[in-house]
Design a protein around this motif. Structure first.
Motif, mmCIF file in Angstrom:
data_model
loop_
_atom_site.group_PDB
_atom_site.id
_atom_site.type_symbol
_atom_site.label_atom_id
_atom_site.label_comp_id
_atom_site.label_asym_id
_atom_site.label_seq_id
_atom_site.Cartn_x
_atom_site.Cartn_y
_atom_site.Cartn_z
ATOM 1 N N ALA A 1 9.483 7.414 -7.285
ATOM 2 C CA ALA A 1 8.362 8.035 -7.800
ATOM 3 C C ALA A 1 7.189 7.260 -7.418
ATOM 4 C CB ALA A 1 8.427 8.086 -9.460
ATOM 5 N N PRO A 2 6.108 7.818 -7.261
ATOM 6 C CA PRO A 2 4.979 7.160 -6.633
ATOM 7 C C PRO A 2 4.312 6.025 -8.031
ATOM 8 C CG PRO A 2 4.474 9.321 -6.484
ATOM 9 C CD PRO A 2 5.820 9.227 -7.295
ATOM 10 N N LYS A 3 4.013 4.829 -7.613
ATOM 11 C CA LYS A 3 3.555 3.943 -8.350
ATOM 12 C C LYS A 3 2.311 4.346 -8.979
ATOM 13 C CE LYS A 3 6.260 0.497 -6.080
ATOM 14 N NZ LYS A 3 6.273 -0.491 -5.214
ATOM 15 N N ASN A 4 1.654 3.946 -10.106
ATOM 16 C CA ASN A 4 0.393 4.088 -10.688
ATOM 17 C C ASN A 4 -0.399 2.684 -10.345
ATOM 18 O OD1 ASN A 4 -1.646 3.569 -12.825
ATOM 19 N ND2 ASN A 4 -1.342 5.479 -13.191
ATOM 20 N N LEU B 1 0.717 -1.224 -0.040
ATOM 21 C CA LEU B 1 -0.033 -0.162 0.019
ATOM 22 C C LEU B 1 0.870 1.223 0.086
ATOM 23 C CD1 LEU B 1 -2.842 -1.191 2.598
ATOM 24 C CD2 LEU B 1 -2.821 -1.269 0.146
ATOM 25 N N HIS B 2 2.143 1.113 0.219
ATOM 26 C CA HIS B 2 2.884 2.324 0.297
ATOM 27 C C HIS B 2 3.354 2.867 -1.087
ATOM 28 C CE1 HIS B 2 6.230 4.925 1.429
ATOM 29 N NE2 HIS B 2 7.205 4.328 0.649
#
Length: 90
Positions: A68-71, A8-9
């Motif tokens: 970078a945040p995941k999609n 979830l991170h």
């Protein structure tokens, strides 16, 4: 660990309360060995889920990363591809 508990991170948008609760529920089910507690254990089971969800939310808020945040859609597509490859008929 339970395969139904997903990372979830570092997702954009961040994990919802429902996702954290669902992961907490799966965790408690796994360690208790019960998918539905008896009436005698229902309160303890529910309290454990709520406490683990609360602590997990704090953990997710406190974690830092330079990645970078995941999609979510891209990660879901990757999971489906892995599953298709894993369970493909030989």
């Amino acid at each position: 660990m339970c395969r139904n508990i997903h990372q979830l991170h570092n997702f954009e948008p961040a994990a919802t309360d429902d996702e954290v609760y669902a992961a907490s529920l799966q965790f408690v089910r796994k360690i208790s060995g019960s998918t539905k507690p008896s009436k005698a254990n229902e309160e303890a089971f529910g309290r454990a889920v709520a406490e683990i969800a609360h602590i997990s939310q704090h953990l997710l808020e406190d974690l830092v990363t330079t990645a970078a945040p995941k999609n979510r859609e891209v990660e879901a597509d990757k999971a489906r591809a892995r599953s298709a490859k894993r369970f493909a008929a030989a």
